[in-house]
Design a protein around this motif. Structure first.
Motif, PDB file in Angstrom:
ATOM      1  N   PHE A   1      36.595  51.724 -25.939  1.00  0.00           N
ATOM      2  CA  PHE A   1      35.401  51.712 -26.277  1.00  0.00           C
ATOM      3  C   PHE A   1      34.674  52.837 -26.257  1.00  0.00           C
ATOM      4  O   PHE A   1      34.066  53.435 -27.436  1.00  0.00           O
ATOM      5  CB  PHE A   1      34.573  50.827 -25.229  1.00  0.00           C
ATOM      6  CG  PHE A   1      33.102  50.702 -25.656  1.00  0.00           C
ATOM      7  CD1 PHE A   1      32.669  49.850 -26.541  1.00  0.00           C
ATOM      8  CD2 PHE A   1      32.150  51.441 -24.714  1.00  0.00           C
ATOM      9  CE1 PHE A   1      31.403  49.684 -26.758  1.00  0.00           C
ATOM     10  CE2 PHE A   1      30.579  51.132 -25.033  1.00  0.00           C
ATOM     11  CZ  PHE A   1      30.174  50.252 -26.189  1.00  0.00           C
ATOM     12  N   LEU A   2      35.025  53.671 -25.033  1.00  0.00           N
ATOM     13  CA  LEU A   2      34.567  55.093 -25.161  1.00  0.00           C
ATOM     14  C   LEU A   2      35.055  55.928 -26.319  1.00  0.00           C
ATOM     15  O   LEU A   2      34.527  56.760 -26.874  1.00  0.00           O
ATOM     16  CB  LEU A   2      34.899  55.791 -23.510  1.00  0.00           C
ATOM     17  CG  LEU A   2      34.641  57.378 -23.605  1.00  0.00           C
ATOM     18  CD1 LEU A   2      33.111  57.481 -23.843  1.00  0.00           C
ATOM     19  CD2 LEU A   2      35.007  57.751 -22.301  1.00  0.00           C
ATOM     20  N   ASN A   3      36.402  55.686 -26.442  1.00  0.00           N
ATOM     21  CA  ASN A   3      37.237  56.260 -27.478  1.00  0.00           C
ATOM     22  C   ASN A   3      36.439  56.282 -28.888  1.00  0.00           C
ATOM     23  O   ASN A   3      36.483  57.308 -29.740  1.00  0.00           O
ATOM     24  CB  ASN A   3      38.549  55.968 -27.331  1.00  0.00           C
ATOM     25  CG  ASN A   3      39.391  57.064 -28.202  1.00  0.00           C
ATOM     26  OD1 ASN A   3      39.387  58.049 -27.965  1.00  0.00           O
ATOM     27  ND2 ASN A   3      40.440  56.516 -29.146  1.00  0.00           N
ATOM     28  N   ARG A   4      36.259  55.104 -29.267  1.00  0.00           N
ATOM     29  CA  ARG A   4      35.581  54.688 -30.472  1.00  0.00           C
ATOM     30  C   ARG A   4      34.130  55.687 -30.542  1.00  0.00           C
ATOM     31  O   ARG A   4      33.889  56.328 -31.501  1.00  0.00           O
ATOM     32  CB  ARG A   4      34.972  53.392 -30.683  1.00  0.00           C
ATOM     33  CG  ARG A   4      34.292  52.898 -31.792  1.00  0.00           C
ATOM     34  CD  ARG A   4      34.927  53.300 -33.088  1.00  0.00           C
ATOM     35  NE  ARG A   4      36.054  52.803 -33.479  1.00  0.00           N
ATOM     36  CZ  ARG A   4      36.866  53.237 -34.483  1.00  0.00           C
ATOM     37  NH1 ARG A   4      36.653  54.168 -35.324  1.00  0.00           N
ATOM     38  NH2 ARG A   4      37.777  52.753 -34.670  1.00  0.00           N
ATOM     39  N   PHE A   5      33.524  55.626 -29.576  1.00  0.00           N
ATOM     40  CA  PHE A   5      32.104  56.616 -29.492  1.00  0.00           C
ATOM     41  C   PHE A   5      32.372  57.970 -29.440  1.00  0.00           C
ATOM     42  O   PHE A   5      32.046  58.576 -30.365  1.00  0.00           O
ATOM     43  CB  PHE A   5      31.124  56.040 -28.374  1.00  0.00           C
ATOM     44  CG  PHE A   5      30.288  55.033 -28.480  1.00  0.00           C
ATOM     45  CD1 PHE A   5      29.130  55.238 -28.946  1.00  0.00           C
ATOM     46  CD2 PHE A   5      30.707  53.536 -28.059  1.00  0.00           C
ATOM     47  CE1 PHE A   5      28.362  54.187 -29.277  1.00  0.00           C
ATOM     48  CE2 PHE A   5      29.840  52.501 -28.203  1.00  0.00           C
ATOM     49  CZ  PHE A   5      28.588  52.872 -28.939  1.00  0.00           C
ATOM     50  N   HIS A  49      30.335  53.874 -41.202  1.00  0.00           N
ATOM     51  CA  HIS A  49      29.643  53.744 -40.023  1.00  0.00           C
ATOM     52  C   HIS A  49      28.324  54.063 -40.125  1.00  0.00           C
ATOM     53  O   HIS A  49      27.602  53.569 -38.861  1.00  0.00           O
ATOM     54  CB  HIS A  49      30.381  55.192 -39.247  1.00  0.00           C
ATOM     55  CG  HIS A  49      31.746  55.203 -38.880  1.00  0.00           C
ATOM     56  ND1 HIS A  49      32.305  56.238 -38.569  1.00  0.00           N
ATOM     57  CD2 HIS A  49      32.442  54.069 -38.924  1.00  0.00           C
ATOM     58  CE1 HIS A  49      33.302  56.095 -38.240  1.00  0.00           C
ATOM     59  NE2 HIS A  49      33.841  54.880 -38.407  1.00  0.00           N
TER      60      HIS A  49
END
Length: 104
Positions: A1-5, A49
């Motif tokens: 999740f953090l990686n996507r953000f 995006h």
């Protein structure tokens, strides 16, 4: 999740509009100020995006991120912001300049 953000917001700080007043003045008027160039940020993002980002940029979570980035300039550095920006720096190092230009 953090990686996507992290990947979606790799260059977000380029669109933060830093205030030209002192901390106290900014705090008292920040609700009425534009602190992030949303239009330019969105136009710089991959088309796929944009639907998510256009909505996310209106959330309290994003407003807090921008506020924390601005507050960091006065030495008030949020621990979560430190983690997020550390990850951004790590991804930038891994991708290098060429990877940033072609991501998306």
């Amino acid at each position: 999740f953090l990686n996507r953000f992290v990947h979606m917001f790799l260059m977000y700080e380029n669109f933060v509009i830093m205030p030209d007043q002192d901390r106290e003045s900014w705090l008292s008027s920040r609700e009425s100020m534009v602190n992030f160039d949303k239009a330019s940020f969105l136009s710089d993002q991959p088309q796929r995006h944009r639907p998510f980002l256009s909505r996310f940029l209106e959330t309290q979570m994003f407003a807090t991120l921008v506020d924390n980035r601005i507050m960091a300039n006065w030495g008030d550095y949020d621990a979560n912001l430190q983690v997020f920006e550390h990850r951004i720096k790590a991804v930038r190092r891994r991708l290098g300049e060429g990877g940033l230009a072609t991501r998306g």
